[in-house]
Motif scaffolding. Structure first.
Motif, PDB file in Angstrom:
ATOM      1  N   ALA A  27     -33.667 -34.544 -16.614  1.00 12.41           N
ATOM      2  CA  ALA A  27     -33.775 -35.066 -17.978  1.00 12.41           C
ATOM      3  C   ALA A  27     -33.035 -34.202 -18.998  1.00 12.41           C
ATOM      4  N   PHE A  28     -32.968 -32.901 -18.772  1.00 15.80           N
ATOM      5  CA  PHE A  28     -32.338 -32.008 -19.748  1.00 15.80           C
ATOM      6  C   PHE A  28     -30.837 -32.284 -19.875  1.00 15.80           C
ATOM      7  N   ASP A  29     -30.143 -32.313 -18.735  1.00 17.99           N
ATOM      8  CA  ASP A  29     -28.710 -32.606 -18.775  1.00 17.99           C
ATOM      9  C   ASP A  29     -28.465 -34.035 -19.249  1.00 17.99           C
ATOM     10  N   ALA A  30     -29.336 -34.952 -18.847  1.00 18.33           N
ATOM     11  CA  ALA A  30     -29.188 -36.348 -19.280  1.00 18.33           C
ATOM     12  C   ALA A  30     -29.292 -36.450 -20.800  1.00 18.33           C
ATOM     13  N   ALA A  31     -30.198 -35.710 -21.396  1.00 16.61           N
ATOM     14  CA  ALA A  31     -30.349 -35.733 -22.857  1.00 16.61           C
ATOM     15  C   ALA A  31     -29.094 -35.184 -23.531  1.00 16.61           C
ATOM     16  N   ASP A  32     -28.560 -34.078 -23.007  1.00 13.42           N
ATOM     17  CA  ASP A  32     -27.323 -33.506 -23.566  1.00 13.42           C
ATOM     18  C   ASP A  32     -26.159 -34.481 -23.432  1.00 13.42           C
ATOM     19  N   LEU A  33     -26.047 -35.110 -22.271  1.00 10.12           N
ATOM     20  CA  LEU A  33     -24.949 -36.048 -22.037  1.00 10.12           C
ATOM     21  C   LEU A  33     -25.079 -37.296 -22.905  1.00 10.12           C
ATOM     22  N   ALA A  34     -26.303 -37.749 -23.129  1.00  9.03           N
ATOM     23  CA  ALA A  34     -26.506 -38.905 -24.017  1.00  9.03           C
ATOM     24  C   ALA A  34     -26.063 -38.550 -25.435  1.00  9.03           C
ATOM     25  N   GLN A  35     -26.413 -37.362 -25.885  1.00 13.99           N
ATOM     26  CA  GLN A  35     -25.997 -36.929 -27.223  1.00 13.99           C
ATOM     27  C   GLN A  35     -24.472 -36.820 -27.297  1.00 13.99           C
ATOM     28  N   SER A  36     -23.855 -36.271 -26.254  1.00 15.63           N
ATOM     29  CA  SER A  36     -22.397 -36.162 -26.229  1.00 15.63           C
ATOM     30  C   SER A  36     -21.749 -37.537 -26.262  1.00 15.63           C
ATOM     31  N   THR A  37     -22.352 -38.478 -25.579  1.00 13.42           N
ATOM     32  CA  THR A  37     -21.834 -39.851 -25.581  1.00 13.42           C
ATOM     33  C   THR A  37     -21.874 -40.421 -26.987  1.00 13.42           C
ATOM     34  N   PRO A  53     -22.960 -53.861 -25.730  1.00 11.68           N
ATOM     35  CA  PRO A  53     -23.210 -52.450 -26.059  1.00 11.68           C
ATOM     36  C   PRO A  53     -23.477 -51.562 -24.845  1.00 11.68           C
ATOM     37  N   ARG A  54     -24.212 -52.062 -23.871  1.00 12.38           N
ATOM     38  CA  ARG A  54     -24.503 -51.214 -22.708  1.00 12.38           C
ATOM     39  C   ARG A  54     -23.254 -50.978 -21.865  1.00 12.38           C
ATOM     40  N   ALA A  55     -22.415 -51.965 -21.742  1.00 10.10           N
ATOM     41  CA  ALA A  55     -21.157 -51.780 -21.013  1.00 10.10           C
ATOM     42  C   ALA A  55     -20.282 -50.770 -21.753  1.00 10.10           C
ATOM     43  N   TYR A  56     -20.243 -50.880 -23.067  1.00  9.77           N
ATOM     44  CA  TYR A  56     -19.469 -49.953 -23.887  1.00  9.77           C
ATOM     45  C   TYR A  56     -20.004 -48.529 -23.738  1.00  9.77           C
ATOM     46  N   LEU A  57     -21.315 -48.368 -23.869  1.00  9.07           N
ATOM     47  CA  LEU A  57     -21.918 -47.043 -23.734  1.00  9.07           C
ATOM     48  C   LEU A  57     -21.719 -46.479 -22.328  1.00  9.07           C
ATOM     49  N   THR A  58     -21.792 -47.330 -21.326  1.00 10.45           N
ATOM     50  CA  THR A  58     -21.576 -46.886 -19.949  1.00 10.45           C
ATOM     51  C   THR A  58     -20.161 -46.354 -19.778  1.00 10.45           C
ATOM     52  N   THR A  59     -19.197 -47.051 -20.337  1.00 10.17           N
ATOM     53  CA  THR A  59     -17.797 -46.619 -20.240  1.00 10.17           C
ATOM     54  C   THR A  59     -17.599 -45.263 -20.911  1.00 10.17           C
ATOM     55  N   VAL A  60     -18.129 -45.119 -22.119  1.00 14.08           N
ATOM     56  CA  VAL A  60     -17.999 -43.842 -22.829  1.00 14.08           C
ATOM     57  C   VAL A  60     -18.745 -42.745 -22.066  1.00 14.08           C
ATOM     58  N   LYS A  62     -19.413 -42.550 -18.896  1.00 12.36           N
ATOM     59  CA  LYS A  62     -18.725 -42.177 -17.653  1.00 12.36           C
ATOM     60  C   LYS A  62     -17.640 -41.141 -17.925  1.00 12.36           C
ATOM     61  N   GLY A  63     -16.921 -41.281 -19.026  1.00 13.18           N
ATOM     62  CA  GLY A  63     -15.921 -40.284 -19.390  1.00 13.18           C
ATOM     63  C   GLY A  63     -16.555 -38.937 -19.673  1.00 13.18           C
ATOM     64  N   VAL A  64     -17.673 -38.955 -20.396  1.00 13.36           N
ATOM     65  CA  VAL A  64     -18.405 -37.721 -20.697  1.00 13.36           C
ATOM     66  C   VAL A  64     -18.917 -37.095 -19.393  1.00 13.36           C
ATOM     67  N   LEU A  65     -19.398 -37.936 -18.500  1.00 17.73           N
ATOM     68  CA  LEU A  65     -19.933 -37.478 -17.218  1.00 17.73           C
ATOM     69  C   LEU A  65     -18.843 -36.847 -16.347  1.00 17.73           C
ATOM     70  N   VAL A  66     -17.668 -37.449 -16.309  1.00 16.76           N
ATOM     71  CA  VAL A  66     -16.560 -36.883 -15.536  1.00 16.76           C
ATOM     72  C   VAL A  66     -16.219 -35.490 -16.061  1.00 16.76           C
ATOM     73  N   ASN A  67     -16.152 -35.343 -17.373  1.00 14.93           N
ATOM     74  CA  ASN A  67     -15.869 -34.030 -17.960  1.00 14.93           C
ATOM     75  C   ASN A  67     -16.973 -33.035 -17.626  1.00 14.93           C
ATOM     76  N   TRP A  68     -18.207 -33.478 -17.643  1.00 15.29           N
ATOM     77  CA  TRP A  68     -19.349 -32.615 -17.331  1.00 15.29           C
ATOM     78  C   TRP A  68     -19.277 -32.144 -15.880  1.00 15.29           C
ATOM     79  N   TYR A  69     -18.983 -33.079 -14.949  1.00 14.28           N
ATOM     80  CA  TYR A  69     -18.864 -32.704 -13.529  1.00 14.28           C
ATOM     81  C   TYR A  69     -17.721 -31.717 -13.324  1.00 14.28           C
ATOM     82  N   ARG A  70     -16.611 -31.949 -14.000  1.00 11.58           N
ATOM     83  CA  ARG A  70     -15.476 -31.047 -13.867  1.00 11.58           C
ATOM     84  C   ARG A  70     -15.843 -29.666 -14.408  1.00 11.58           C
TER      85      ARG A  70
END
Length: 161
Positions: A27-37, A53-60, A62-70
């Motif tokens: 939940a902690f990383d998810a909260a940070d990633l949601a804020q970054s999104t 809106p959910r498709a749009y948020l998912t797309t954004v 996913k980009g944030v998530l890729v950067n986080w994984y990297r």
């Protein structure tokens, strides 16, 4: 459909955070990633044109998530390299934080380059290849290699504070 970020946030933040929690496992990383999104959404244009809106948020997200994984992979690689050092040579926590921050900045700077320019730059700077060898390796002209390197150097100079 959503005239402003506040409406989008109120309607979909919980859903997005739950979706991210399933992806990252906590939940902690998810909260940070949601804020970054949502920070990315703040700077986006055409929000009032979003139909799904959910498709749009998912797309954004996913980009944030890729950067986080990297970023996570980069930090793991750095920490693994540090683990091989004798304890007497290990950097202080402050030095480690500064190096990690610099590594992230370099990674972001390189990521902003077109793939062939980034590849050319890395072959030259990390692998020490000569321009002629890079041209053969990438199957491009020597002129292209020189142009790619000039583009990479200009980008690095502009990106430096």
């Amino acid at each position: 459909m959503f005239p402003d970020v506040e409406s989008l946030y109120l309607a979909h933040h919980g859903w997005l955070q739950h979706w991210l929690r399933k992806k990252v496992g906590n939940a902690f990383d998810a909260a940070d990633l949601a804020q970054s999104t949502f920070l990315k959404v703040l700077t986006a244009r055409g929000l009032d044109q979003v139909q799904e809106p959910r498709a749009y948020l998912t797309t954004v997200a996913k980009g944030v998530l890729v950067n986080w994984y990297r970023r996570q992979a980069l930090e793991r690689a750095y920490l693994e390299a540090l683990a091989t050092l004798p304890e007497a040579l290990a950097p202080s926590p402050e030095e480690r934080a500064l190096v990690l921050e610099t590594l992230h900045e370099i990674d972001a700077m390189l990521d902003a380059l077109p793939p062939v320019v980034r590849r050319t730059f890395l072959l030259s700077q990390l692998d020490g290849m000569k321009y002629e060898d890079i041209a053969r390796h990438l199957q491009v002209s020597l002129t292209s290699v020189k142009r790619y390197m000039a583009q990479a150097f200009r980008h690095c100079l502009v990106a430096m504070p």
